[in-house]
Motif scaffolding. Structure first.
Motif, PDB file in Angstrom:
ATOM      1  N   THR A   1       0.842  -1.192   0.000  1.00 56.66           N
ATOM      2  CA  THR A   1       0.000   0.000   0.000  1.00 56.66           C
ATOM      3  C   THR A   1       0.881   1.247   0.000  1.00 56.66           C
ATOM      4  OG1 THR A   1      -0.099   0.202   2.410  1.00 56.66           O
ATOM      5  CG2 THR A   1      -1.751  -1.242   1.365  1.00 56.66           C
ATOM      6  N   SER A   2       0.282   2.378  -0.282  1.00 50.42           N
ATOM      7  CA  SER A   2       1.029   3.638  -0.279  1.00 50.42           C
ATOM      8  C   SER A   2       1.609   3.924   1.106  1.00 50.42           C
ATOM      9  CB  SER A   2       0.123   4.795  -0.694  1.00 50.42           C
ATOM     10  OG  SER A   2      -0.328   4.603  -2.014  1.00 50.42           O
ATOM     11  N   ALA A   3       0.829   3.666   2.156  1.00 52.52           N
ATOM     12  CA  ALA A   3       1.313   3.910   3.515  1.00 52.52           C
ATOM     13  C   ALA A   3       2.478   2.975   3.853  1.00 52.52           C
ATOM     14  CB  ALA A   3       0.180   3.738   4.527  1.00 52.52           C
ATOM     15  N   GLU A   4       2.372   1.709   3.450  1.00 54.86           N
ATOM     16  CA  GLU A   4       3.475   0.771   3.678  1.00 54.86           C
ATOM     17  C   GLU A   4       4.733   1.228   2.950  1.00 54.86           C
ATOM     18  OE1 GLU A   4       0.888  -3.338   4.297  1.00 54.86           O
ATOM     19  OE2 GLU A   4       1.714  -2.871   2.328  1.00 54.86           O
ATOM     20  N   GLN A   5       4.568   1.744   1.750  1.00 51.69           N
ATOM     21  CA  GLN A   5       5.729   2.202   0.978  1.00 51.69           C
ATOM     22  C   GLN A   5       6.398   3.404   1.645  1.00 51.69           C
ATOM     23  OE1 GLN A   5       7.059   0.495  -1.704  1.00 51.69           O
ATOM     24  NE2 GLN A   5       8.737   1.856  -1.185  1.00 51.69           N
ATOM     25  N   VAL A   6       5.585   4.323   2.165  1.00 49.51           N
ATOM     26  CA  VAL A   6       6.135   5.490   2.862  1.00 49.51           C
ATOM     27  C   VAL A   6       6.942   5.044   4.081  1.00 49.51           C
ATOM     28  CG1 VAL A   6       5.495   7.501   4.271  1.00 49.51           C
ATOM     29  CG2 VAL A   6       4.426   7.145   2.038  1.00 49.51           C
ATOM     30  N   LEU A   7       6.372   4.132   4.877  1.00 47.75           N
ATOM     31  CA  LEU A   7       7.091   3.669   6.065  1.00 47.75           C
ATOM     32  C   LEU A   7       8.319   2.854   5.678  1.00 47.75           C
ATOM     33  CD1 LEU A   7       7.333   3.645   9.082  1.00 47.75           C
ATOM     34  CD2 LEU A   7       5.760   1.690   9.158  1.00 47.75           C
ATOM     35  N   TRP A   8       8.200   2.025   4.642  1.00 43.54           N
ATOM     36  CA  TRP A   8       9.351   1.233   4.190  1.00 43.54           C
ATOM     37  C   TRP A   8      10.503   2.144   3.787  1.00 43.54           C
ATOM     38  CZ3 TRP A   8      11.858  -2.821   4.956  1.00 43.54           C
ATOM     39  CH2 TRP A   8      12.759  -3.370   4.024  1.00 43.54           C
ATOM     40  N   ASP A   9      10.196   3.245   3.127  1.00 48.49           N
ATOM     41  CA  ASP A   9      11.248   4.187   2.732  1.00 48.49           C
ATOM     42  C   ASP A   9      11.986   4.741   3.953  1.00 48.49           C
ATOM     43  OD1 ASP A   9      10.726   3.815   0.051  1.00 48.49           O
ATOM     44  OD2 ASP A   9       9.520   5.649  -0.156  1.00 48.49           O
TER      45      ASP A   9
ATOM     46  N   PHE B   1       0.911   8.793   7.015  1.00 45.61           N
ATOM     47  CA  PHE B   1       0.884   9.906   6.056  1.00 45.61           C
ATOM     48  C   PHE B   1       1.010  11.271   6.730  1.00 45.61           C
ATOM     49  CE2 PHE B   1      -1.706   6.957   3.232  1.00 45.61           C
ATOM     50  CZ  PHE B   1      -0.649   6.694   2.390  1.00 45.61           C
ATOM     51  N   ARG B   2       0.345  11.450   7.860  1.00 45.90           N
ATOM     52  CA  ARG B   2       0.275  12.773   8.488  1.00 45.90           C
ATOM     53  C   ARG B   2       1.409  13.072   9.459  1.00 45.90           C
ATOM     54  NH1 ARG B   2      -4.888  15.450   8.074  1.00 45.90           N
ATOM     55  NH2 ARG B   2      -6.355  14.099   6.984  1.00 45.90           N
ATOM     56  N   ASP B   3       1.970  12.013  10.090  1.00 48.05           N
ATOM     57  CA  ASP B   3       2.969  12.266  11.127  1.00 48.05           C
ATOM     58  C   ASP B   3       4.005  11.141  11.165  1.00 48.05           C
ATOM     59  OD1 ASP B   3       4.304  13.474  13.172  1.00 48.05           O
ATOM     60  OD2 ASP B   3       2.683  13.299  14.640  1.00 48.05           O
ATOM     61  N   LEU B   4       4.699  10.970  10.072  1.00 43.32           N
ATOM     62  CA  LEU B   4       5.702   9.909   9.955  1.00 43.32           C
ATOM     63  C   LEU B   4       6.775  10.025  11.030  1.00 43.32           C
ATOM     64  CD1 LEU B   4       6.768   7.456   8.421  1.00 43.32           C
ATOM     65  CD2 LEU B   4       7.997   9.039   6.908  1.00 43.32           C
TER      66      LEU B   4
ATOM     67  N   ALA C   1       8.185   6.429  17.709  1.00 46.91           N
ATOM     68  CA  ALA C   1       7.557   5.363  18.501  1.00 46.91           C
ATOM     69  C   ALA C   1       8.261   4.026  18.252  1.00 46.91           C
ATOM     70  CB  ALA C   1       6.070   5.254  18.160  1.00 46.91           C
ATOM     71  N   ILE C   2       8.657   3.782  17.019  1.00 45.30           N
ATOM     72  CA  ILE C   2       9.402   2.557  16.693  1.00 45.30           C
ATOM     73  C   ILE C   2      10.766   2.594  17.375  1.00 45.30           C
ATOM     74  CG2 ILE C   2      10.467   1.225  14.840  1.00 45.30           C
ATOM     75  CD1 ILE C   2       8.137   2.289  13.014  1.00 45.30           C
ATOM     76  N   ARG C   3      11.412   3.733  17.315  1.00 47.54           N
ATOM     77  CA  ARG C   3      12.724   3.896  17.965  1.00 47.54           C
ATOM     78  C   ARG C   3      12.606   3.623  19.468  1.00 47.54           C
ATOM     79  NH1 ARG C   3      14.489   8.668  15.793  1.00 47.54           N
ATOM     80  NH2 ARG C   3      15.969   7.588  14.468  1.00 47.54           N
ATOM     81  N   ALA C   4      11.584   4.149  20.107  1.00 45.39           N
ATOM     82  CA  ALA C   4      11.378   3.942  21.549  1.00 45.39           C
ATOM     83  C   ALA C   4      11.078   2.478  21.849  1.00 45.39           C
ATOM     84  CB  ALA C   4      10.254   4.829  22.052  1.00 45.39           C
ATOM     85  N   ALA C   5      10.324   1.825  20.997  1.00 48.06           N
ATOM     86  CA  ALA C   5       9.925   0.428  21.236  1.00 48.06           C
ATOM     87  C   ALA C   5      11.105  -0.530  21.147  1.00 48.06           C
ATOM     88  CB  ALA C   5       8.843   0.021  20.241  1.00 48.06           C
ATOM     89  N   LYS C   6      12.100  -0.190  20.377  1.00 44.43           N
ATOM     90  CA  LYS C   6      13.243  -1.104  20.235  1.00 44.43           C
ATOM     91  C   LYS C   6      13.962  -1.317  21.562  1.00 44.43           C
ATOM     92  CE  LYS C   6      16.976   2.003  19.135  1.00 44.43           C
ATOM     93  NZ  LYS C   6      18.136   2.255  18.394  1.00 44.43           N
ATOM     94  N   GLU C   7      13.827  -0.351  22.473  1.00 46.36           N
ATOM     95  CA  GLU C   7      14.499  -0.437  23.767  1.00 46.36           C
ATOM     96  C   GLU C   7      13.710  -1.252  24.789  1.00 46.36           C
ATOM     97  OE1 GLU C   7      17.540   0.491  23.976  1.00 46.36           O
ATOM     98  OE2 GLU C   7      17.460   1.379  21.985  1.00 46.36           O
TER      99      GLU C   7
ATOM    100  N   THR D   1       4.112  -6.200  18.865  1.00 46.97           N
ATOM    101  CA  THR D   1       3.504  -5.568  17.698  1.00 46.97           C
ATOM    102  C   THR D   1       3.176  -4.113  18.000  1.00 46.97           C
ATOM    103  OG1 THR D   1       2.509  -7.667  17.018  1.00 46.97           O
ATOM    104  CG2 THR D   1       1.591  -5.668  16.053  1.00 46.97           C
ATOM    105  N   LEU D   2       3.589  -3.246  17.093  1.00 42.00           N
ATOM    106  CA  LEU D   2       3.172  -1.846  17.108  1.00 42.00           C
ATOM    107  C   LEU D   2       2.262  -1.643  15.908  1.00 42.00           C
ATOM    108  CD1 LEU D   2       6.446   0.185  17.736  1.00 42.00           C
ATOM    109  CD2 LEU D   2       4.645  -0.320  19.365  1.00 42.00           C
ATOM    110  N   ARG D   3       1.132  -0.994  16.131  1.00 40.23           N
ATOM    111  CA  ARG D   3       0.186  -0.738  15.044  1.00 40.23           C
ATOM    112  C   ARG D   3       0.042   0.761  14.814  1.00 40.23           C
ATOM    113  NH1 ARG D   3      -2.740  -4.670  13.047  1.00 40.23           N
ATOM    114  NH2 ARG D   3      -2.411  -6.703  13.983  1.00 40.23           N
ATOM    115  N   PHE D   4       0.048   1.122  13.546  1.00 34.76           N
ATOM    116  CA  PHE D   4      -0.156   2.509  13.150  1.00 34.76           C
ATOM    117  C   PHE D   4      -1.178   2.538  12.032  1.00 34.76           C
ATOM    118  CE2 PHE D   4       4.229   2.103  14.603  1.00 34.76           C
ATOM    119  CZ  PHE D   4       4.259   3.049  15.603  1.00 34.76           C
ATOM    120  N   THR D   5      -2.005   3.551  12.016  1.00 33.44           N
ATOM    121  CA  THR D   5      -2.964   3.695  10.926  1.00 33.44           C
ATOM    122  C   THR D   5      -2.261   4.267   9.697  1.00 33.44           C
ATOM    123  OG1 THR D   5      -3.576   5.937  11.559  1.00 33.44           O
ATOM    124  CG2 THR D   5      -4.876   4.115  12.535  1.00 33.44           C
ATOM    125  N   ASN D   6      -2.871   4.050   8.555  1.00 33.28           N
ATOM    126  CA  ASN D   6      -2.370   4.677   7.331  1.00 33.28           C
ATOM    127  C   ASN D   6      -2.269   6.183   7.537  1.00 33.28           C
ATOM    128  OD1 ASN D   6      -2.373   2.210   6.020  1.00 33.28           O
ATOM    129  ND2 ASN D   6      -4.199   2.640   4.804  1.00 33.28           N
TER     130      ASN D   6
END
Length: 121
Positions: free
Chosen positions: A23-31, A102-105, A111-117, A93-98
């Motif tokens: 999806t477009s949102a997945e592509q944005v996060l993958w980038d 899009f609005r606040d990458l 949040a991902i950075r914080a979760a790794k710890e 698991t961390l869940r984020f909406t599309n």
């Protein structure tokens, strides 16, 4: 700990198809995540684990990132059961909406950075 990676050929094929049709949102996060762009973390996308395909997975921190579209509004119980099954194998698991992607990458990435710890519970 039991290895949870066992998957079927069908699930492996499904994962390959999902990679091609992200999806477009997945592509944005993958980038933002690919090639160690987030603190050198290595993520896999559409990674099969057990009977699930995880949108993004960091093996080093046993962290699953899911990007949820509108369909997830109707399957919250299913998603919670899935997250619980993964947690039994030490995968958080961390869940984020599309919309969040899009609005606040930046907030999503932080949040991902914080979760790794944090450790799985």
């Amino acid at each position: 700990m039991e290895r949870v990676r066992h998957t079927s050929i069908e699930l492996e094929q499904q994962a390959r198809e999902l990679r091609r049709e992200s999806t477009s949102a997945e592509q944005v996060l993958w980038d933002a995540l690919r090639a160690g762009r987030l603190d050198g973390l290595r993520f896999r996308r559409q990674h099969p684990v057990g009977r699930f395909v995880l949108d993004f997975y960091c093996a080093a921190h046993r962290l699953c990132i899911e990007v949820d579209g509108p369909v997830h509004e109707q399957q919250r119980e299913h998603d919670a059961d899935r997250d619980e099954a993964l947690l039994l194998h030490g995968i958080r698991t961390l869940r984020f909406t599309n919309d969040a992607v899009f609005r606040d990458l930046l907030t999503v990435v932080e949040a991902i950075r914080a979760a790794k710890e944090q450790k799985a519970g």
